[in-house]
Design a protein around this motif. Structure first.
Motif, PDB file in Angstrom:
ATOM      1  N   GLY A 108       0.810  -1.311  -0.007  1.00  0.00           N
ATOM      2  CA  GLY A 108       0.058  -0.074  -0.123  1.00  0.00           C
ATOM      3  C   GLY A 108       0.771   1.275  -0.051  1.00  0.00           C
ATOM      4  O   GLY A 108       1.979   1.271  -0.119  1.00  0.00           O
ATOM      5  N   PHE A 109       0.199   2.318   0.289  1.00  0.00           N
ATOM      6  CA  PHE A 109       0.811   3.759   0.495  1.00  0.00           C
ATOM      7  C   PHE A 109       0.765   4.075   1.920  1.00  0.00           C
ATOM      8  O   PHE A 109       0.047   4.101   2.652  1.00  0.00           O
ATOM      9  CB  PHE A 109      -0.250   4.704  -0.272  1.00  0.00           C
ATOM     10  N   TYR A 110       2.003   4.716   2.477  1.00  0.00           N
ATOM     11  CA  TYR A 110       2.193   5.182   3.736  1.00  0.00           C
ATOM     12  C   TYR A 110       2.733   6.667   3.371  1.00  0.00           C
ATOM     13  O   TYR A 110       3.553   6.924   2.523  1.00  0.00           O
ATOM     14  CB  TYR A 110       3.248   4.445   4.198  1.00  0.00           C
ATOM     15  N   ASN A 111       2.539   7.361   4.543  1.00  0.00           N
ATOM     16  CA  ASN A 111       2.686   8.832   4.570  1.00  0.00           C
ATOM     17  C   ASN A 111       3.481   9.301   5.504  1.00  0.00           C
ATOM     18  O   ASN A 111       3.441   8.701   6.765  1.00  0.00           O
ATOM     19  CB  ASN A 111       1.377   9.664   4.565  1.00  0.00           C
ATOM     20  N   VAL A 112       4.324  10.084   5.342  1.00  0.00           N
ATOM     21  CA  VAL A 112       5.215  10.718   6.397  1.00  0.00           C
ATOM     22  C   VAL A 112       4.556  12.173   6.988  1.00  0.00           C
ATOM     23  O   VAL A 112       4.558  13.022   5.890  1.00  0.00           O
ATOM     24  CB  VAL A 112       6.898  10.746   6.008  1.00  0.00           C
ATOM     25  N   HIS A 113       4.215  12.322   8.075  1.00  0.00           N
ATOM     26  CA  HIS A 113       3.645  13.523   8.397  1.00  0.00           C
ATOM     27  C   HIS A 113       4.428  14.043   9.604  1.00  0.00           C
ATOM     28  O   HIS A 113       4.660  13.330  10.468  1.00  0.00           O
ATOM     29  CB  HIS A 113       2.235  13.097   8.683  1.00  0.00           C
ATOM     30  N   PHE A 114       4.484  15.475   9.698  1.00  0.00           N
ATOM     31  CA  PHE A 114       5.266  16.301  10.433  1.00  0.00           C
ATOM     32  C   PHE A 114       4.345  16.685  11.857  1.00  0.00           C
ATOM     33  O   PHE A 114       4.360  17.658  12.150  1.00  0.00           O
ATOM     34  CB  PHE A 114       5.949  17.390   9.989  1.00  0.00           C
ATOM     35  N   SER A 115       3.775  15.707  12.377  1.00  0.00           N
ATOM     36  CA  SER A 115       3.181  15.870  13.594  1.00  0.00           C
ATOM     37  C   SER A 115       2.620  14.731  14.301  1.00  0.00           C
ATOM     38  O   SER A 115       3.139  13.535  13.738  1.00  0.00           O
ATOM     39  CB  SER A 115       1.627  16.892  13.424  1.00  0.00           C
TER      40      SER A 115
END
Length: 321
Positions: free
Chosen positions: A96-103
Motif C-alpha cells: 500500500g501507500f504510507y505517508n510521512v507527516h510532521f506531527s
C-alpha cells in the motif's frame, strides 16, 4: 523492500539518501511544477543515480499508475505530496501507500502542521508514519517519534530536524512492516483530532494590541521562511518580520507606550518594539521592498523611536505584501 518515493519536499532528502543507501528506492516521483523544493529533490536523485519522474496531478491515474504496474513496488512512501492519492491506486503496491507527516497524529492533521505547532507555542512535535486511506491524514499509524521544539526554532530549522529524524523512523518502520506485516498498525484516536490548514494572510498578521511578545515571537518563527515571516505595516508599507527575540530594556518608558511602538532605535543596538504587558521585542531580521534588512540597518535607515508598527488591514492581500 522496493519503494517508490512520492514527494515534492526538500525535507525528504535525508530519507532519500538513507533508503538509497539501503538499495530500497526504485524511483522518486514529484507532482507539480518545478519549485525550489522539488528542484533540489530532483538534483539529489540524479546525483545518486535514482530515476526521477515529474508529473502533474492529472497524470497520477495515467503515467504514475503505469509506473506502478511496471515496477511492482512493495510500497509507495509519500513525503510532502500536497494532493490526494487516488484510491484506485492503493492496492497496486503490495503493502500500500504510507505517508510521512510532521506531527503526532491525530493532532495537527492537514497541510501545515509545523506552522501551527510553532505558532501555538508547542514544546514538542514529531513525525508520524501512517497508512493512507481515502481521507487526509486519517489512516492507521505505523510509527511515531516525538521531537523537541527548541526555543527559537523556525519553520525551516524545525522541519529540517524533522526530516533528519524521519530517516531512522522510516528505516525501522519499513523493517517491521516487511517482517511483521501490519500487526503494528493502530487506529487514530478520533477524540484527539486537531487540524492544521494552510495559513491565510490573517494568520500571519501581527496583532500588536492583543498578542503578547511571546506569541509574536512564535508567529514570526512559524512563518520563517516558508510563509515569509509575520506581517506588519511600518510607515504604511508592508514589512515581513523574520526573526525577533524578547528583550529587557534598562530604561523602559515608565508611562507605557502603545504596543507596536518603536521605543529604541540606533545602528549599534538595533530596533526595539513595545508589546502588551510592558514587554519588548528586538527586531533582528526583516524584509521590505528594499530587501532583507537587519534591525541595525533598519535603524541606520532612519527609523526613529516613536514610530509605530500597525496591523495589516483586512482589505490587504498577498499581492500587496
Amino acid at each position: 523492500m522496493k519503494i517508490i518515493l512520492l514527494s515534492g519536499s526538500i525535507y525528504a532528502i535525508p530519507s532519500l539518501h538513507f533508503l538509497a543507501g539501503q538499495n530500497m528506492i526504485e524511483a522518486v516521483v514529484s507532482v507539480g511544477d518545478v519549485n525550489k523544493y522539488n528542484m533540489q529533490l530532483e538534483q539529489t536523485s540524479k546525483h545518486i543515480n535514482i530515476p526521477f519522474v515529474r508529473l502533474n496531478k492529472d497524470q497520477l491515474l495515467t503515467d504514475f499508475k503505469t509506473l506502478l504496474l511496471e515496477t511492482s513496488p512493495d510500497l509507495v512512501l509519500v513525503f510532502g505530496l500536497g494532493c490526494k492519492v487516488p484510491s484506485e491506486l492503493f492496492t497496486i503496491p503490495k503493502k500500500g501507500f504510507y505517508n510521512v507527516h510532521f506531527s503526532l497524529l491525530p493532532a495537527y492533521r492537514g497541510h501545515s502542521p509545523v506552522f501551527w505547532q510553532l505558532k501555538n507555542g508547542e514544546t514538542t512535535g514529531g513525525v508520524t508514519i501512517h497508512k493512507i486511506n481515502e481521507k487526509f491524514d486519517d489512516g492507521p499509524i505505523l510509527a511515531q517519534k516525538t521531537v523537541t521544539i527548541f526555543p527559537g526554532d523556525s519553520y525551516g530549522i524545525f522541519s529540517a530536524r524533522l526530516g533528519i529524524e524521519s530517516t531512522m523512523l522510516i528505516g525501522n518502520a519499513m523493517m517491521e512492516l516487511n517482517t511483521q506485516g501490519e500487526v503494528f498498525l493502530t487506529e487514530q484516536d478520533k477524540e484527539k483530532i486537531t487540524y492544521a490548514p494552510a495559513p491565510s494572510l490573517g494568520d500571519l498578521k501581527i496583532h500588536w494590541e492583543t498578542q503578547t511578545a511571546k506569541e509574536i515571537e512564535c508567529l514570526v518563527n512559524a512563518g520563517n521562511p516558508d510563509y515569509g515571516g509575520a506581517v506588519a505595516l511600518l510607515r504604511g508599507q508592508p514589512i515581513h518580520i523574520l526573526e525577533v527575540n524578547m528583550a529587557l530594556l534598562n530604561n523602559p518608558n515608565p508611562g507605557g507606550v502603545a504596543p507596536g511602538t518603536i521605543v529604541h532605535s540606533d545602528p549599534n543596538y538595533g530596533v526595539f518594539v513595545a508589546c502588551k504587558n510592558s514587554e519588548y521585542l528586538r527586531l533582528n531580521v526583516l524584509q521590505s521592498h528594499e530587501g532583507i534588512l537587519s534591525g541595525f540597518k533598519l535603524a541606520g535607515m532612519g527609523v526613529m523611536p516613536g514610530e509605530k508598527f500597525d496591523t495589516v488591514p483586512e482589505t490587504a492581500d498577498f499581492t500587496t505584501i
